[in-house]
Structures are given as C-alpha cells and as structure tokens.
Design an enzyme around this catalytic site. Structure first.
Site, PDB file in Angstrom:
ATOM      1  N   ASP A  93       0.829  -1.201   0.000  1.00  0.00           N
ATOM      2  CA  ASP A  93       0.000   0.000   0.000  1.00  0.00           C
ATOM      3  C   ASP A  93       0.863   1.250   0.000  1.00  0.00           C
ATOM      4  O   ASP A  93       2.049   1.218   0.361  1.00  0.00           O
ATOM      5  CB  ASP A  93      -0.968   0.003   1.180  1.00  0.00           C
ATOM      6  CG  ASP A  93      -0.260   0.079   2.535  1.00  0.00           C
ATOM      7  OD1 ASP A  93       0.763  -0.602   2.709  1.00  0.00           O
ATOM      8  OD2 ASP A  93      -0.748   0.821   3.420  1.00  0.00           O
ATOM      9  N   GLU A 158       0.057  -0.896   5.929  1.00  0.00           N
ATOM     10  CA  GLU A 158       1.151  -0.306   6.704  1.00  0.00           C
ATOM     11  C   GLU A 158       1.022   1.208   6.801  1.00  0.00           C
ATOM     12  O   GLU A 158       1.324   1.802   7.848  1.00  0.00           O
ATOM     13  CB  GLU A 158       2.499  -0.684   6.077  1.00  0.00           C
ATOM     14  CG  GLU A 158       3.705  -0.421   6.969  1.00  0.00           C
ATOM     15  CD  GLU A 158       4.276   0.987   6.871  1.00  0.00           C
ATOM     16  OE1 GLU A 158       5.068   1.376   7.740  1.00  0.00           O
ATOM     17  OE2 GLU A 158       3.910   1.717   5.914  1.00  0.00           O
ATOM     18  N   ASP A 185      12.481  -1.512   4.233  1.00  0.00           N
ATOM     19  CA  ASP A 185      11.560  -0.371   4.217  1.00  0.00           C
ATOM     20  C   ASP A 185      12.229   0.808   4.913  1.00  0.00           C
ATOM     21  O   ASP A 185      11.593   1.557   5.635  1.00  0.00           O
ATOM     22  CB  ASP A 185      10.249  -0.748   4.915  1.00  0.00           C
ATOM     23  CG  ASP A 185       9.137   0.261   4.677  1.00  0.00           C
ATOM     24  OD1 ASP A 185       9.293   1.127   3.806  1.00  0.00           O
ATOM     25  OD2 ASP A 185       8.104   0.198   5.381  1.00  0.00           O
ATOM     26  N   HIS A 218     -19.339  36.317  20.566  1.00  0.00           N
ATOM     27  CA  HIS A 218     -18.960  37.602  20.003  1.00  0.00           C
ATOM     28  C   HIS A 218     -17.844  38.182  20.872  1.00  0.00           C
ATOM     29  O   HIS A 218     -18.020  38.385  22.081  1.00  0.00           O
ATOM     30  CB  HIS A 218     -20.178  38.533  20.013  1.00  0.00           C
ATOM     31  CG  HIS A 218     -19.984  39.809  19.266  1.00  0.00           C
ATOM     32  ND1 HIS A 218     -19.085  40.777  19.628  1.00  0.00           N
ATOM     33  CD2 HIS A 218     -20.604  40.276  18.144  1.00  0.00           C
ATOM     34  CE1 HIS A 218     -19.145  41.793  18.790  1.00  0.00           C
ATOM     35  NE2 HIS A 218     -20.063  41.512  17.868  1.00  0.00           N
ATOM     36  N   ARG A 333       7.181   9.924  19.699  1.00  0.00           N
ATOM     37  CA  ARG A 333       8.024   8.821  19.236  1.00  0.00           C
ATOM     38  C   ARG A 333       8.748   8.250  20.450  1.00  0.00           C
ATOM     39  O   ARG A 333       9.372   8.987  21.221  1.00  0.00           O
ATOM     40  CB  ARG A 333       9.035   9.315  18.207  1.00  0.00           C
ATOM     41  CG  ARG A 333       8.407   9.906  16.954  1.00  0.00           C
ATOM     42  CD  ARG A 333       7.968   8.861  15.971  1.00  0.00           C
ATOM     43  NE  ARG A 333       7.405   9.448  14.756  1.00  0.00           N
ATOM     44  CZ  ARG A 333       7.036   8.769  13.693  1.00  0.00           C
ATOM     45  NH1 ARG A 333       7.171   7.450  13.689  1.00  0.00           N
ATOM     46  NH2 ARG A 333       6.527   9.367  12.645  1.00  0.00           N
TER      47      ARG A 333
END
Length: 460
Positions: A93, A158, A185, A218, A333
């Site tokens: 993909d 993936e 990859d 407002h 991460r």
C-alpha cells in the site's frame, strides 16, 4: 545440486531492464490504503503481486483476507526442513499522491529520469519489497533452488498503522513460522554508506480538545472575561517542554534505555552536522536537547510533537469570535522500554493537571506502536553485514531509525525471532512527498545483496 549466488547475481544483472518494467506495472496500481474509494485498487495490487509470485514458482500463494485490506502470502520451502527459513515482510500500500501536490509527472505513471524511477511507492515500499521477490527468482531461474526456505508476508495497511496485521499474525503463527524476519523499508544516507537499522521508535498518538463556552461568542460582547480556548490550548502546549528542550511530562524518561558507549560510537558514524541538517530540512537553526548529538536526537531519543492545530475562523475576511473549542494532535516517538499506553496516561495526566479551571479538556488516544531494539551482534544481523560487504560492495553501519514500523515489535514478541532491517533506499528518495523516486542502481544492488543474504543465512 549446486546453488550459486554468483550465477544468481549475474542473472539479476542481465534481467535488470525486465525487472524495472515489472516494477513499473506494480507501481501503476494506485493502492491507497487510507482512502475507501481506492479499495478495489488495493485489492488489485495484492492480486497482481500474488499472480506474479505464483508465476515464479512459489507455492501456497494466497491473497488472504483480514478485517481490512488483504495480506499476500507465498512460500518456497524447497531447501528442506534442515535449512533455515526467512520471512520477508513488506507492504504494497501507498500514501496519497496528486499532481496538485507538486508532482512533475503523474504519480501512478512511473517514469525514469537520470537513473531514477519516479512514482508513488517507488521506494516506500513496492521497490524495496520487490527486491526480495527478484532475488528469489534469480536463484530459481539459475540453480532451480534457493539456499534456504523463503516465506513472504506482504500487507496492505502499513500506511494506516497496520490495524489488522497483529491479529493476522496471531492467527497464523504456524504458517508464518521462521528463523529470521527481514524487512526492507528503510534507507541510508548515501549509496556508499549502507545501513542496517537495529532500532525503531514506537508511537503514542493522541488528540486534545479544549472547550470553553457552549458556542462561539462575540468577542466584543464577551472578550476580556472569557478564557479563549485557543489561548488556553496554546498555554497548555507551551508547558510540554522545559526551557532546555527536554519534555516536561513527569516520568516521561523513566523507562528509556540509556545509550551505551558502543551505540553512541556507532551512531556517530552517520552523524549530521548542523549545516547538513539545515540544508536537508530548510530550518534556520537546529533545536533540541543539546546533551545529545543531532543523529541521536532524531533516532535514539523520545519526542513529543504537535502535528496539527485548529480552532476558530480561518476563512477569508474577519470574523471576531471567541471559539468554543480548540484542538491539537500530538505524537510521541518512543524508544526501547517505553510503553505507549503508559506514556499516554502520563501525558494525559499532565495535560489535565496544567489545564486552567476556566476551560475543560479532553484527551483521547488515537493509535499506538511498540518500539523495537535488536542486538546488532546477533548472527542474523552480522550475516546481513557480510551480505552488504559482498553484494553491495561496502561495509554497513548499524543505525537507529527515527520512524516507526509497529510490526517489528510484533514479530519479536509474537514469533520470538530477530528482525533484520536491510534498507535499500536513500534518505532523499522523497517517500511520502511529491516526486518520490528510487535509484535503479540501488534497486540492482539491493537485489544482489538480498541474493547474498540468503547464502549467508544458510551458512549460520
């Protein structure tokens, strides 16, 4: 029966033009896994690959169903039970691509320019996974056999975080049983500096919503006494980091595995200078925790990033409102030993603790992925190093990858086998970007290296 890697390598060189044409056919299929409108094309790519593998003499080739897009499986087990088995993982993909993104040529009409193939998926990951298919073909067309058994597991999700792959692996552990998994990859800095990735970062991805008034207000009537949710969101986000650029979430670093002197020395072989970093990214200056080198920061240390922000009025002309809501997406991460769900709870608790009482906050987990750290002294890893030396023509370095491939941790934990990440791309191939490309020389060198790797595994 004599199995010759030299003959297989020579064959791959003579068939180079045909291999590229076959790759072009694969690349023409717009297998966008994230867009339901392209589901028929995703299946067509799976069926194309399965038919191609079957034509090469692989057995038990199947397009196997999942709760989402299908998995392609195929095997060649002619080496026998006394020989090792390698499981090749890849994905067919791709991410979206439109001419309006800045492509010079249609992204699904591959073209060759100056020795490079330009098309979506050229390097990520159709070109790199196709290397292993062609390496096995080279053995079968010359010696009639490969030195070890080979299985292929090629998925179609993936690029949308592989939501159905772990359940598939769990349900097919016997079918997938192997001694080592190899994945192509990833990439290297230059063609003369091959790299074997032995670590990948995990992921915790979440969304924050800050809400205040029941509706947009407002700003002339209510401004000055209403805490603007957009402002409150910015105040919250501004407290995620300490002034020294370390992450302020309590306990965030507690489980991080410290870098050894050997690992830091290995990482230093591919370090980036500040000038190189600025040239590659276009930023005016480097940022981050200065107790670590640039390469360590982008590969071996955890992060917490803001990926998106939205609130209020962004259309043409003025609209003087206090927005009712403001939202952000954050990704973290993660490195070895950090648990994605524990990190989510720590971030959520911290955000809730620093949210002003004048607004409400909601923190939602979107997706996770486990980090992976593999000992580069393992025999399968050292065999990969020898394969690069013989097939690529250069000694590789072992490096940490900054990205995430969640299935790596799944293979390690579920199948209890080492995962060897032999990247055959370049850092500047432009994966996920307009004009993604792949060097034909990298493609050919990758095939020869993959041929040699099967031979090296047989010798273990």
């Amino acid at each position: 029966m004599t199995i010759s890697s030299q003959e297989a390598r020579a064959f791959s060189r003579t068939q180079g033009a045909r291999f590229v044409e076959e790759l072009f056919a694969f690349l023409r299929i717009p297998s966008l896994s994230g867009d339901p409108a392209y589901a028929p094309d995703v299946r067509r790519a799976a069926e194309w690959l399965a038919e191609h593998m079957q034509g090469l003499g692989l057995a038990q080739v199947q397009v196997m169903e999942t709760a989402g897009h299908p998995v392609v499986y195929g095997e060649w087990l002619g080496a026998g039970p006394d020989k090792p088995t390698v499981l090749v993982y890849g994905h067919y993909d791709v991410v979206p691509a439109e001419m309006s993104d800045g492509w010079q040529t249609p992204p699904f009409e591959p073209v060759e320019r100056a020795g490079r193939i330009y098309a979506r998926g050229a390097t990520d990951d159709k070109g790199q996974l196709f290397i292993h298919v062609k390496a096995l073909e080279a053995y079968l067309k010359t010696s009639g056999a490969a030195p070890i058994n080979v299985k292929f597991l090629i998925e179609g999700e993936e690029e949308v975080s592989s939501p159905n792959l772990r359940p598939f692996i769990e349900a097919h552990l016997d079918l997938l049983k192997a001694d080592v998994c190899v994945i192509s990859d990833s990439s290297m800095r230059t063609i003369d500096e091959p790299a074997i990735t032995h670590s990948l970062r995990g992921m915790t991805y979440l969304e924050i919503e800050v809400s205040g008034p029941t509706d947009d207000l407002h700003s002339g009537f209510w401004g000055g006494a209403t805490h603007n949710p957009a402002l409150a969101l910015i105040e919250i986000l501004g407290k995620l980091y300490h002034p020294d650029n370390t992450i302020a979430v309590p306990g965030f670093y507690d489980d991080v595995v410290s870098l050894t002197d050997e690992e830091r020395a290995m990482i230093a072989k591919t370090d980036l200078s500040e000038a190189q970093f600025k040239q590659s990214t276009g930023v005016p200056a480097v940022w981050g925790d200065r107790t670590y080198t640039i390469r360590e920061r982008v590969s071996a240390r955890p992060t917490l990033d803001i990926n998106g922000l939205w609130s209020g009025w962004s259309g043409p002309g003025p609209k003087t409102i206090i927005p009712a809501k403001a939202s952000a997406k954050l990704s973290s991460r993660l490195v070895a030993n950090q648990n994605p769900h524990k990190i989510y709870e720590q971030i959520k608790t911290y955000i809730e603790s620093i949210t002003p009482p004048t607004v409400k906050v909601s923190v939602k987990l979107l997706t996770t992925g486990e980090p992976a750290l593999i000992d580069f002294n393992l025999p399968a890893m050292q065999a990969a190093a020898r394969a690069y030396e013989k097939g690529w023509g250069a000694t590789p370095v072992f490096t940490r990858g900054g990205g995430s491939i969640p299935v790596v941790a799944d293979f390690v934990t579920l199948m209890e086998i080492p995962v060897v990440m032999m990247g055959y791309g370049l850092d500047d191939d432009g994966l996920h970007a307009p004009n993604e490309s792949y060097s034909i020389e990298m493609f050919q060198r990758g095939i020869e290296t993959a041929i040699v790797y099967l031979e090296e595994l047989a010798a273990l």
